[in-house]
Design an enzyme around this catalytic site. Sequence first.
Site, short mmCIF file in Angstrom:
data_model
loop_
_atom_site.label_atom_id
_atom_site.label_comp_id
_atom_site.label_asym_id
_atom_site.label_seq_id
_atom_site.Cartn_x
_atom_site.Cartn_y
_atom_site.Cartn_z
CB SER A 66 3.63 -27.06 -17.69
OG SER A 66 2.75 -25.96 -17.69
CE LYS B 166 -19.01 -13.54 -16.85
NZ LYS B 166 -18.62 -14.24 -15.61
#
Length: 344
Positions: free
Chosen positions: A170, A222
């Site tokens: 990763s 948001k």
Amino acid sequence: MNDWILDYTMFLAQALTVLAVLGVIIVLITKGRGQGETPSQLRIEELNLRQRKRVRRLKLAATEPSGRKRLLKIFRRDDKQAQKHGGDKPGRSSVWVVDFHGDLKASGTAHLAEEISALLDVVTEGDEVVVRLESAGGLVHAYGLAAAQLDRLREAGISTRICVDKVAASGGYMMACCADRLQVAPFAVLGSIGVVAQVPNVHRLLKRHDVDVEVMTAGRYKRTLTVLGENTEEGRDKFLADIEHTHDLFKRHISERRPSMDIEQLATGEIWYGQDAIEKGLADEVMTSDAYLLKRMQSARVLTVRLEAQKGLPERLGLSLSAGIERGMTRLLEAVDASRWLKR
């Protein structure tokens, strides 16, 4: 009367002693806090010298007691000849070794950045920088910065080799692919080119107990998914779109540095071991870092570079309890995440 005066004097002396000790401790703690960040010290070790000392000790141990004196004379003669010729061969190149052990937040990035900054001013033509990397990945922005630090070496035209003995998955692989040459141990874990995000939601539990949670935002996206409030399909779709975009950026980062890889076939989140990773194009050769550095010692000076932070007084007194708890939680999360590919 005399006994009372004597007892009072002893009590006063003890009280003053205690106050003096407390005063010194308070001053030291205040001074330690006032210093802000603890200073760091750059430590450099030449592995050639360490290896030579170990080899000599083994040779002495394997030699009969009657022949050890003669062997010591040979060692001293060799040392004198080396000093006479300046210690090293003229024009001998250097291999600079840096270590990076990554955690969930890539906490070692700040030290890595300083080590690279120092090397950029001293590495000359013919030198090489070797990074011994071990990381199972973590936060996107943290490992993006760590990879950017390694890119500074490539942009400066410095030959860079990354050695992976255990794992570069990763975010760890995001860093590993920044090397000119990527070398892995036979069973090192590479890959996991993907993005994962999970958000627990306890909205139904709260609703069952008649608890209302109001999530107020300014801006349509948001807060796409929340822990306490009720999630919507629109929020889920946006959250997934953000993950896909991050994955696309990850794939682009790797493709630019290892263009020979079939990124669409390999960016599935899977992991591969050493030799399989070579065949897939994720790495260049199979060899442990120890074997490579020992090989380089035959023709170059091999030096480890490590920036060590000096512990402040609060840490030495064991007062950094919150930091210890945070490290423990981070390690727990890392262990849970690594369970996807760890095998016994």
